[in-house]
Design an enzyme around this catalytic site. Structure first.
Site, PDB file in Angstrom:
ATOM      1  N   GLU A  60       1.516   0.442  11.260  1.00 19.08           N
ATOM      2  CA  GLU A  60       0.636  -0.710  11.005  1.00 19.08           C
ATOM      3  C   GLU A  60       1.347  -2.047  11.115  1.00 19.08           C
ATOM      4  O   GLU A  60       0.816  -3.001  11.696  1.00 19.08           O
ATOM      5  CB  GLU A  60      -0.020  -0.594   9.619  1.00 19.08           C
ATOM      6  N   HIS A 129      -6.618   5.761  -1.141  1.00 21.59           N
ATOM      7  CA  HIS A 129      -7.623   5.426  -0.119  1.00 21.59           C
ATOM      8  C   HIS A 129      -8.776   4.627  -0.715  1.00 21.59           C
ATOM      9  O   HIS A 129      -9.858   4.599  -0.142  1.00 21.59           O
ATOM     10  CB  HIS A 129      -8.183   6.695   0.534  1.00 21.59           C
TER      11      HIS A 129
END
Lengths: 326, 336
Positions: A60, A129
């Site tokens: 990322e 998450h």
């Protein structure tokens, strides 16, 4: 007009902007061959090819940095981060680079990137998450932060974000991708600044953004059944905050609830309520109420998760409190 | 390379040495603030590599990007020395209008894309610049200068991987000066030879002497040509040494005088001037008069400009945060 799901609206915005400008590209994990975890780029790989719909490795920070570098040389990358939790890995390039390069260079360079990412809880995805983090991005100079609540805004704000010359973070929500709404067939844009009154009322102002706008709307319906007229404000944009719209509403209703899915300490609600106190303290008839998530990592167990995250019921009861009814 | 070019290169390196020494003096006089990282000792690398690239041609230049030890890379790419000095002085006429300082020199007009203070951050930015150049079909390449210390960042591995798999025209120049701030490479890094670390990314890589500008240029030419012609990345490592501390707060207590002397015997300016004298291209007297000229230029043009320039206006504090002239069609605000 065509009934369009939130994810389809995002897909359409990508498609139109890529057709309009060859400098627009998209990059992210599984966005190409797979079409995106939430289908936001489905079909576009076949249409635009691997040079413009770029499947990235799970890196990322650096693929965000590559997007930023490309934007400094004139490209307009739309960077998808599969979950806002993973955006933490990209904070160096996003915050230390993209948000600061225009300033550090004395205005010579700009980083017109868009970072799209779902930031919210879904169902039992557990602590790693389920982060929200909107409050973190809204405290960073040099970024724009927007939170579309509907397919209209998801489409129109992504198109505007791609054309804007600033780095824009679009915080979506896993529970909204299948939300449907009729949107015009003709191209349109939705601005990156300005809150919106999504329901008019006179007795109390309920303020939300992203998914919490829907909680506010549901609470407003219940309040209506009780004979209470609630106004609902969708912030739409967390940076810069539209204080004028908030002030006007609070001066009308004199009572306010701010609903956020983020945790409370140093949250969105803190900032909004500080603004209200600075701008229209004497218009208030009761103390402002914050509805927010519990200050815990989000639990896996469904019952615990529900207890950690605000609901429409919480907003409703918050409103009753602000109205002095409980 | 003709004789005039050789003399010019020697003069450039001498100029760069004096420029950095003068910034040191200005720092001691408290005219330059913040952190200051000087390039003295490593001149042959930036000078030699960029001599082989497209620089000094404005928007046609290759993209150049580096870390916070950036003054000399900026000047060799095409930035005006007086504007770089004015930046160190925090002046409005500085290359970043006084908003960046020593660690953030930018000159977009010459495609010098900045100095960055986050070690390892320029790796992905460079790959992105290369991606844009390739996407536009231009023959520009991106050149990223970083020290050996940067290679212990995750961005090094992530970016080497993507640059290779996407075949991006980027040249990574590793200036291995053996120290990451004050920690010797043998104490922080499993291998001293940094070029070996990229072999797992199927990328062409090599290592060379970074003190001899002729060696640097020969190796850099091959690397630059490869990146431009093959449209693939290349990692080139130069062994070099910085004479001063990491920054001004550094007393160099982590290394010995003996070690410094070994490297200074191979000083890049000394090596090159001796070679040119031996070849009869330049005399001692000419070098002395060059030194005088440089002193004069830096004092009476570069420093004078910085000293006499105005500071930024406080009322301009909020400029350049976001686009100062945004298009209302995209930005709004929303019509009520």
């Amino acid at each position: 007009m065509a009934e369009t799901a939130y994810w389809e609206a995002i897909r359409r915005a990508h498609d139109e902007e890529m057709a309009n400008d060859s400098m627009v590209i998209a990059m992210g994990e599984d966005i190409g061959v797979v079409g995106g975890t939430y289908k936001a780029t489905s079909g576009l790989y076949d249409k635009y090819g691997p040079q413009r719909i770029i499947d990235t490795p799970i890196s990322e920070n650096s693929y965000t940095g590559i997007g930023i570098g490309a934007s400094m040389a004139g490209m307009r990358p739309v960077i998808e981060i599969m979950s806002i939790n993973f955006a933490l890995l990209a904070l160096d390039t996003l915050i230390n680079a993209a948000a600061k390069i225009r300033y550090m260079s004395g205005g010579q360079l700009q980083c017109p990137i868009v970072m799209r990412t779902p930031g919210g809880t879904a169902h039992q995805l557990a602590a790693q998450h389920s982060a929200r983090l909107a409050r973190m991005f809204m405290s960073t100079s040099g970024l724009r932060v927007v939170t579309p609540r509907s397919p209209m805004d998801a489409y129109g704000m992504l198109k505007s974000a791609i054309r804007s010359n600033d780095p824009v973070i679009i915080i979506e929500h896993e529970q909204m991708y299948n939300l449907k709404e009729d949107i015009p067939d003709e191209e349109f844009f939705r601005p990156l600044e300005g809150a919106e009154i999504v329901r008019e009322g006179t007795d109390i102002t309920l303020i939300g953004y992203n998914f919490s706008v829907h909680l506010c709307l549901e609470a407003a319906k219940r309040l209506e059944a009780d004979g209470i007229s609630a106004e609902v404000v969708d912030l739409r944009v967390l940076k810069p905050i539209d204080r004028e719209t908030i002030r006007t509403s609070v001066e009308k209703t004199h009572r306010v609830v701010v609903a956020e899915e983020d945790e409370a300490p140093v949250g969105v609600g803190s900032e909004i309520i500080t603004g209200i106190i600075e701008d229209c303290f004497f218009a208030l008839d009761s103390q402002p109420v914050r509805i927010h998530a519990a200050d815990v990592p989000v639990p896996y167990n469904a019952k615990l998760e529900k207890a950690a995250i605000p609901s429409a019921d919480d907003v409703y009861h918050g409103a009753l409190k602000a109205l002095g009814k409980i | 390379m003709n004789d005039a070019d050789k003399k010019r290169l020697l003069r450039e390196m001498m100029f760069f040495r004096r420029f950095e020494d003068r910034t040191f003096e200005a720092y001691m006089e408290r005219k330059v603030g913040g952190f200051l990282h000087l390039y003295s000792g490593q001149e042959a690398v930036a000078t030699g590599v960029l001599e082989m690239a497209n620089v000094g041609k404005g928007q046609e230049n290759d993209y150049v990007i580096t870390g916070y030890r950036d003054h000399i890379h900026a000047i060799k790419t095409g930035a005006q020395p007086r504007e770089v000095m004015a930046e160190l002085y925090g002046k409005e006429t500085g290359s970043s209008k006084g908003r960046g300082g020593s660690m953030h020199i930018f000159d977009a007009s010459q495609n010098f894309m900045g100095g960055y203070a986050l070690v390892g951050q320029p790796f992905p930015l460079a790959a992105g610049l290369a991606m844009a150049a390739k996407h536009k079909g231009s023959d520009q390449i991106a050149i990223c200068f970083l020290g050996d210390g940067a290679n212990n960042q995750g961005t090094f591995h992530e970016t080497m991987n993507m640059a290779s798999v996407w075949e991006l025209p980027v040249l990574f120049v590793c200036e291995n000066n053996l120290y990451a701030i004050g920690t010797h490479i043998d104490r922080s890094t499993a291998v001293r030879d940094q070029y070996k670390r990229v072999c797992s990314y199927d990328m062409k890589a090599s290592q060379h002497d970074g003190m001899d500008i002729d060696t640097v240029m020969e190796a850099a030419k091959e690397a630059v040509d490869y990146v431009r012609n093959e449209q693939k990345p290349y990692f080139i490592e130069f062994m070099t040494y910085r004479y001063r501390g990491h920054s001004m707060s550094d007393a160099k207590g982590y290394r010995t005088k003996d070690e410094e002397e070994v490297w200074m015997k191979r000083d890049p300016i000394r090596l090159y001037s001796e070679r040119l004298i031996e070849a009869g291209l330049v005399t001692d007297d000419e070098i002395k008069s060059m030194e005088k000229e440089i002193l004069d230029e830096i004092e009476n043009d570069v420093v004078k400009f910085a000293e006499e320039s105005p500071e930024p206006k406080v009322e301009d504090l909020n400029k350049y945060v976001l686009d100062d002239n945004p298009d209302p069609r995209w930005i709004g605000p929303l019509q009520k």
